[in-house]
Design an enzyme around this catalytic site. Structure first.
Site, short mmCIF file in Angstrom:
data_model
loop_
_atom_site.label_atom_id
_atom_site.label_comp_id
_atom_site.label_asym_id
_atom_site.label_seq_id
_atom_site.Cartn_x
_atom_site.Cartn_y
_atom_site.Cartn_z
N LYS A 137 -7.81 28.92 4.45
CA LYS A 137 -6.84 29.00 5.55
C LYS A 137 -5.80 27.88 5.47
O LYS A 137 -4.61 28.11 5.58
CB LYS A 137 -7.56 28.89 6.92
CG LYS A 137 -8.58 29.97 7.18
CD LYS A 137 -9.23 29.82 8.55
CE LYS A 137 -10.04 28.56 8.72
NZ LYS A 137 -11.21 28.46 7.84
N ARG A 155 -11.13 30.02 17.48
CA ARG A 155 -12.43 30.13 16.82
C ARG A 155 -13.45 30.82 17.70
O ARG A 155 -14.59 31.02 17.26
CB ARG A 155 -12.94 28.73 16.48
CG ARG A 155 -12.71 28.31 15.03
CD ARG A 155 -13.34 26.95 14.81
NE ARG A 155 -13.65 26.66 13.45
CZ ARG A 155 -12.86 25.99 12.61
NH1 ARG A 155 -11.68 25.58 13.00
NH2 ARG A 155 -13.26 25.73 11.39
N ARG A 182 -14.41 20.74 -2.60
CA ARG A 182 -13.20 20.48 -1.82
C ARG A 182 -12.96 18.98 -1.68
O ARG A 182 -13.88 18.21 -1.44
CB ARG A 182 -13.32 21.10 -0.41
CG ARG A 182 -12.18 20.64 0.50
CD ARG A 182 -11.86 21.60 1.61
NE ARG A 182 -12.85 21.62 2.65
CZ ARG A 182 -12.74 22.36 3.77
NH1 ARG A 182 -11.66 23.11 3.95
NH2 ARG A 182 -13.68 22.34 4.67
N ARG A 187 -15.13 15.60 2.59
CA ARG A 187 -15.35 15.43 4.03
C ARG A 187 -16.84 15.38 4.33
O ARG A 187 -17.62 16.08 3.70
CB ARG A 187 -14.73 16.62 4.78
CG ARG A 187 -13.29 16.39 5.16
CD ARG A 187 -12.58 17.65 5.57
NE ARG A 187 -13.33 18.50 6.48
CZ ARG A 187 -12.89 19.68 6.91
NH1 ARG A 187 -11.72 20.14 6.50
NH2 ARG A 187 -13.61 20.39 7.74
N ARG A 216 -22.22 25.48 9.49
CA ARG A 216 -20.88 25.92 9.89
C ARG A 216 -20.68 27.42 9.62
O ARG A 216 -20.01 28.10 10.37
CB ARG A 216 -19.83 25.10 9.16
CG ARG A 216 -19.79 23.67 9.70
CD ARG A 216 -19.05 22.73 8.79
NE ARG A 216 -17.66 23.08 8.70
CZ ARG A 216 -16.87 22.76 7.68
NH1 ARG A 216 -17.36 22.10 6.66
NH2 ARG A 216 -15.61 23.09 7.70
P1 ADP Z 1 -12.47 24.23 7.97
O1 ADP Z 1 -11.08 24.11 7.43
O2 ADP Z 1 -13.50 23.81 6.98
O3 ADP Z 1 -12.74 25.59 8.55
P2 ADP Z 1 -11.53 22.69 10.20
O4 ADP Z 1 -10.84 21.54 9.61
O5 ADP Z 1 -10.72 23.84 10.67
O6 ADP Z 1 -12.62 23.19 9.16
O7 ADP Z 1 -12.45 22.22 11.41
C1 ADP Z 1 -13.38 21.18 11.27
C2 ADP Z 1 -14.26 21.11 12.51
O8 ADP Z 1 -13.45 20.83 13.65
C3 ADP Z 1 -15.00 22.40 12.86
O9 ADP Z 1 -16.21 22.54 12.15
C4 ADP Z 1 -15.20 22.23 14.36
O10 ADP Z 1 -16.26 21.33 14.64
C5 ADP Z 1 -13.92 21.52 14.79
N1 ADP Z 1 -12.89 22.49 15.22
C6 ADP Z 1 -11.69 22.72 14.62
N2 ADP Z 1 -11.00 23.66 15.27
C7 ADP Z 1 -11.77 24.06 16.32
C8 ADP Z 1 -11.63 25.02 17.37
N3 ADP Z 1 -10.53 25.80 17.47
N4 ADP Z 1 -12.64 25.13 18.27
C9 ADP Z 1 -13.74 24.38 18.19
N5 ADP Z 1 -13.96 23.46 17.23
C10 ADP Z 1 -12.98 23.29 16.29
P1 ADP Z 2 -10.16 26.36 5.00
O1 ADP Z 2 -8.94 25.73 5.61
O2 ADP Z 2 -10.26 27.83 5.26
O3 ADP Z 2 -11.41 25.64 5.39
P2 ADP Z 2 -9.20 25.27 2.45
O4 ADP Z 2 -7.78 25.73 2.38
O5 ADP Z 2 -9.44 23.86 2.77
O6 ADP Z 2 -10.05 26.24 3.42
O7 ADP Z 2 -9.90 25.64 1.05
C1 ADP Z 2 -11.28 25.35 0.80
C2 ADP Z 2 -11.47 24.90 -0.63
O8 ADP Z 2 -11.22 25.97 -1.54
C3 ADP Z 2 -10.52 23.77 -1.06
O9 ADP Z 2 -11.20 22.94 -1.97
C4 ADP Z 2 -9.38 24.51 -1.73
O10 ADP Z 2 -8.70 23.70 -2.66
C5 ADP Z 2 -10.11 25.67 -2.40
N1 ADP Z 2 -9.34 26.91 -2.48
C6 ADP Z 2 -8.43 27.38 -1.58
N2 ADP Z 2 -7.95 28.58 -1.97
C7 ADP Z 2 -8.57 28.89 -3.14
C8 ADP Z 2 -8.50 30.01 -4.05
N3 ADP Z 2 -7.73 31.06 -3.80
N4 ADP Z 2 -9.30 29.98 -5.13
C9 ADP Z 2 -10.13 28.93 -5.36
N5 ADP Z 2 -10.23 27.84 -4.57
C10 ADP Z 2 -9.47 27.82 -3.45
#
Ligand code: ADP
Ligand code: ADP
Ligand code: ZN
Length: 214
Positions: A13, A88, A127, A160, A171
């Site tokens: 995302k 979410r 990541r 992270r 998660r």
């Molecule tokens: P990822 O990119 O791995 O999905 P995020 O960076 O979006 O993770 O979020 C990290 C953490 O922050 C989540 O696991 C949650 O604890 C919290 N968080 C982020 N956005 C929300 C939301 N909209 N509602 C509740 N918790 C959130």
């Molecule tokens: P989210 O915001 O949904 O948690 P991220 O954008 O942080 O996800 O991506 C999660 C991990 O996967 C990161 O290490 C990123 O560099 C990698 N990644 C993202 N898109 C791709 C893809 N299309 N193929 C392989 N790895 C990817």
């Protein structure tokens, strides 16, 4: 263009939202980044959010809803926004919809980036996230030009705390229980678009721009 990104943690995302934001000149709003910045600055919000995040759970709706509603009311969102990590939960989606309704606006697209759990677990261990600007990389698939240094801003990139395997499993469970229902929610509203997130990053992006129509 008002867009929300859906998908499991690690689906890509953030990676895609940043590119969408650049291409369409709209702000990328990541609630995870907002929370991490608050934790770093030691704010009250950061203190409240940290324990939930460390445990792999969701921060309570009331701590995130007003924050996002305020943020999308800022001037830089006049032409739209791309929301990453929000909503979410169904109540968050309802709060967003109510806030937009009030202004006679609505979301244009909910983009679901589809990736299986199995692949997610593999991805997360690789990541690396920038401590300063939130850009994400992957040690194998999307490496930084210089090891451990963010291409965008030159700060350090780290694994992270919540990307450790035990927390990732938690998660994912939380995702399936609380966030996945949003897929049907937006399907019913007629704005859901699903893209195959297992493809290379560039192909995922071109599928998204095809959906967005530009
Ligand atoms: P990822 O990119 O791995 O999905 P995020 O960076 O979006 O993770 O979020 C990290 C953490 O922050 C989540 O696991 C949650 O604890 C919290 N968080 C982020 N956005 C929300 C939301 N909209 N509602 C509740 N918790 C959130
Ligand atoms: P989210 O915001 O949904 O948690 P991220 O954008 O942080 O996800 O991506 C999660 C991990 O996967 C990161 O290490 C990123 O560099 C990698 N990644 C993202 N898109 C791709 C893809 N299309 N193929 C392989 N790895 C990817
Ligand atoms: Zn950076």
């Amino acid at each position: 263009m008002k867009i929300v990104m859906l998908g499991a943690p690690g689906a890509g995302k953030g990676t895609q939202a940043k590119q969408i934001a650049d291409q369409y000149g709209i702000p990328h709003i990541s609630t995870g980044d907002i929370f991490r910045a608050n934790i770093k600055e030691g704010t009250e919000l950061g203190k409240k959010a940290k324990s939930y995040m460390d445990a792999g759970g969701l921060v309570p709706d009331e701590l995130v809803m007003d924050l996002v509603v305020d943020r999308i009311g800022k001037e830089d969102c006049a032409n739209g926004f791309v929301l990453d990590g929000f909503p979410r939960t169904i109540p968050q989606a309802e709060a967003l919809s109510a806030a937009l309704n009030k202004k006679n606006e609505k979301l244009d697209f909910a983009i679901d980036i589809d990736v299986s759990d199995e692949r997610i677990v593999k991805r997360m261990s690789g990541r690396r996230a920038c401590v300063n600007c939130g850009a994400t990389y992957h040690v194998v698939t999307i490496p930084t030009k210089k090891e451990g240094i963010c291409d965008r801003c030159g700060s350090e990139t780290v694994l992270r705390d919540d990307d450790k395997p035990e927390t990732v499993q938690k998660r994912l469970a939380v995702y399936h229980e609380q966030t996945q229902p949003l897929i049907d929610y937006y399907k019913n509203k007629g704005i859901l678009k699903t893209v195959d997130g297992t493809q290379p990053m560039e192909k995922v992006f071109s599928d998204i721009t095809a959906v967005l129509g530009a």
